[in-house]
Scaffold this motif. Sequence first.
Motif, mmCIF file in Angstrom:
data_model
loop_
_atom_site.group_PDB
_atom_site.id
_atom_site.type_symbol
_atom_site.label_atom_id
_atom_site.label_comp_id
_atom_site.label_asym_id
_atom_site.label_seq_id
_atom_site.Cartn_x
_atom_site.Cartn_y
_atom_site.Cartn_z
ATOM 1 N N THR A 27 0.847 -1.182 0.000
ATOM 2 C CA THR A 27 0.000 0.000 0.000
ATOM 3 C C THR A 27 0.889 1.242 0.000
ATOM 4 O OG1 THR A 27 -1.570 -1.303 1.291
ATOM 5 C CG2 THR A 27 -2.025 1.046 1.102
ATOM 6 N N MET A 28 1.548 1.489 -1.117
ATOM 7 C CA MET A 28 2.560 2.536 -1.218
ATOM 8 C C MET A 28 1.999 3.953 -1.203
ATOM 9 S SD MET A 28 4.977 0.593 -1.071
ATOM 10 C CE MET A 28 5.290 -1.134 -1.353
ATOM 11 N N GLY A 29 0.705 4.103 -1.415
ATOM 12 C CA GLY A 29 0.091 5.425 -1.357
ATOM 13 C C GLY A 29 -0.339 5.827 0.038
ATOM 14 N N TRP A 30 -0.145 4.922 1.022
ATOM 15 C CA TRP A 30 -0.535 5.218 2.399
ATOM 16 C C TRP A 30 0.150 6.506 2.834
ATOM 17 C CZ3 TRP A 30 -4.194 3.276 5.399
ATOM 18 C CH2 TRP A 30 -4.202 3.626 6.736
ATOM 19 N N SER A 54 -0.959 9.465 1.735
ATOM 20 C CA SER A 54 -1.619 10.459 0.891
ATOM 21 C C SER A 54 -3.134 10.306 0.951
ATOM 22 C CB SER A 54 -1.160 10.321 -0.562
ATOM 23 O OG SER A 54 -1.673 9.138 -1.149
ATOM 24 N N ILE A 55 -3.599 9.186 1.458
ATOM 25 C CA ILE A 55 -5.028 8.882 1.448
ATOM 26 C C ILE A 55 -5.732 9.697 2.535
ATOM 27 C CG2 ILE A 55 -6.753 7.040 1.572
ATOM 28 C CD1 ILE A 55 -4.401 5.084 0.882
ATOM 29 N N GLY A 56 -6.075 10.937 2.221
ATOM 30 C CA GLY A 56 -6.777 11.816 3.145
ATOM 31 C C GLY A 56 -5.940 12.332 4.302
ATOM 32 N N LEU A 57 -4.669 11.962 4.360
ATOM 33 C CA LEU A 57 -3.824 12.353 5.487
ATOM 34 C C LEU A 57 -2.824 13.439 5.133
ATOM 35 C CD1 LEU A 57 -3.010 8.759 6.800
ATOM 36 C CD2 LEU A 57 -4.744 10.337 7.677
ATOM 37 N N ASN A 58 -2.467 13.509 3.858
ATOM 38 C CA ASN A 58 -1.458 14.455 3.377
ATOM 39 C C ASN A 58 -0.125 14.300 4.093
ATOM 40 O OD1 ASN A 58 -3.237 15.639 1.489
ATOM 41 N ND2 ASN A 58 -4.188 16.785 3.150
ATOM 42 N N ASN A 59 0.231 13.065 4.436
ATOM 43 C CA ASN A 59 1.529 12.766 5.026
ATOM 44 C C ASN A 59 2.462 12.224 3.950
ATOM 45 O OD1 ASN A 59 0.751 13.431 7.665
ATOM 46 N ND2 ASN A 59 -0.058 11.386 8.030
ATOM 47 N N GLU A 60 3.719 12.114 4.269
ATOM 48 C CA GLU A 60 4.701 11.558 3.348
ATOM 49 C C GLU A 60 4.372 10.104 3.046
ATOM 50 O OE1 GLU A 60 9.477 11.628 3.212
ATOM 51 O OE2 GLU A 60 8.638 10.585 4.947
ATOM 52 N N THR A 61 4.499 9.723 1.794
ATOM 53 C CA THR A 61 4.327 8.327 1.404
ATOM 54 C C THR A 61 5.706 7.672 1.299
ATOM 55 O OG1 THR A 61 4.490 8.749 -0.961
ATOM 56 C CG2 THR A 61 2.274 8.917 0.040
ATOM 57 N N ILE A 62 5.719 6.357 1.227
ATOM 58 C CA ILE A 62 6.982 5.650 1.054
ATOM 59 C C ILE A 62 7.583 5.974 -0.315
ATOM 60 C CG2 ILE A 62 6.120 3.475 0.107
ATOM 61 C CD1 ILE A 62 8.714 3.765 2.935
ATOM 62 N N ILE A 63 6.731 6.291 -1.279
ATOM 63 C CA ILE A 63 7.225 6.701 -2.597
ATOM 64 C C ILE A 63 8.059 7.972 -2.453
ATOM 65 C CG2 ILE A 63 6.538 7.522 -4.891
ATOM 66 C CD1 ILE A 63 3.944 5.790 -4.498
ATOM 67 N N GLU A 64 7.536 8.931 -1.750
ATOM 68 C CA GLU A 64 8.250 10.195 -1.547
ATOM 69 C C GLU A 64 9.496 9.995 -0.682
ATOM 70 O OE1 GLU A 64 4.426 13.175 -1.715
ATOM 71 O OE2 GLU A 64 4.613 11.782 -0.023
ATOM 72 N N ARG A 65 9.395 9.138 0.325
ATOM 73 C CA ARG A 65 10.530 8.880 1.211
ATOM 74 C C ARG A 65 11.706 8.286 0.434
ATOM 75 N NH1 ARG A 65 9.725 5.775 6.834
ATOM 76 N NH2 ARG A 65 8.382 7.589 7.103
ATOM 77 N N TYR A 66 11.428 7.295 -0.406
ATOM 78 C CA TYR A 66 12.500 6.675 -1.181
ATOM 79 C C TYR A 66 13.034 7.613 -2.252
ATOM 80 C CZ TYR A 66 12.617 2.056 0.949
ATOM 81 O OH TYR A 66 12.806 1.024 1.825
ATOM 82 N N ALA A 67 12.201 8.467 -2.813
ATOM 83 C CA ALA A 67 12.674 9.448 -3.796
ATOM 84 C C ALA A 67 13.679 10.402 -3.152
ATOM 85 C CB ALA A 67 11.492 10.220 -4.374
ATOM 86 N N THR A 68 13.426 10.790 -1.921
ATOM 87 C CA THR A 68 14.303 11.709 -1.209
ATOM 88 C C THR A 68 15.578 11.024 -0.731
ATOM 89 O OG1 THR A 68 12.410 13.007 -0.463
ATOM 90 C CG2 THR A 68 14.448 13.262 0.783
ATOM 91 N N ALA A 69 15.455 9.798 -0.239
ATOM 92 C CA ALA A 69 16.578 9.103 0.394
ATOM 93 C C ALA A 69 17.613 8.591 -0.596
ATOM 94 C CB ALA A 69 16.065 7.940 1.233
ATOM 95 N N GLY A 70 17.188 8.224 -1.787
ATOM 96 C CA GLY A 70 18.133 7.697 -2.763
ATOM 97 C C GLY A 70 18.455 6.226 -2.564
ATOM 98 N N LYS A 71 19.422 5.753 -3.330
ATOM 99 C CA LYS A 71 19.803 4.336 -3.358
ATOM 100 C C LYS A 71 20.295 3.863 -2.000
ATOM 101 C CE LYS A 71 21.162 0.504 -5.580
ATOM 102 N NZ LYS A 71 21.424 -0.394 -4.496
ATOM 103 N N ARG A 72 19.939 2.640 -1.646
ATOM 104 C CA ARG A 72 20.360 2.017 -0.390
ATOM 105 C C ARG A 72 21.032 0.688 -0.680
ATOM 106 N NH1 ARG A 72 16.501 3.775 2.816
ATOM 107 N NH2 ARG A 72 16.073 5.928 2.529
ATOM 108 N N PRO A 73 21.645 0.069 0.337
ATOM 109 C CA PRO A 73 22.413 -1.165 0.107
ATOM 110 C C PRO A 73 21.595 -2.458 0.163
ATOM 111 C CG PRO A 73 22.720 -0.440 2.356
ATOM 112 C CD PRO A 73 21.884 0.616 1.670
#
Length: 162
Positions: free
Chosen positions: A57-60, A62-81
Amino acid sequence: EVYADLVDTVIRPRMEAVYGEAPVVGTMGSSLGGLVSLVIADLYPDRYDMAVSLSGTMGWGSIGLNNETIIERYATAGKRPFAIYLDSGGDGPCTDSDMDGIDDDSPAGDNYCENAQLLGVLEDAGWTVGTDLWYAHTPGAVHNEAAWALRVGGAMNDFAGL
């Protein structure tokens, strides 16, 4: 984040005390459990080798909460190991009619659009499909345990070589 902390700082040490440390460690879940798997890997990137998400549920957020999604978190954080597996059923088209940046405003089903969007974010961040990123789409598959059971073997095969 609280649940992720519980898994990593309480449950995992208890498991390791009984069974020993595993040579390869991952998280896996479906739906919200798939989301949590990616949150755990995000918070503890050097402690997990893989994160597996079946119809996460990657949009969690944004669903009426306007909080950060995991999509946005990973876009900001970049590549991981660690390596990532994503999958979904459903189909497009994918839309963002509320203009919140998340393609979750269509009746695509099984979190298809959000997972496809996350796939693109991960590729842009430096993950490579077939090397440390896998994605499986089963058109029309529904969001339930029976559908995930049919797909989990693919995820396990993808990570067998880690």
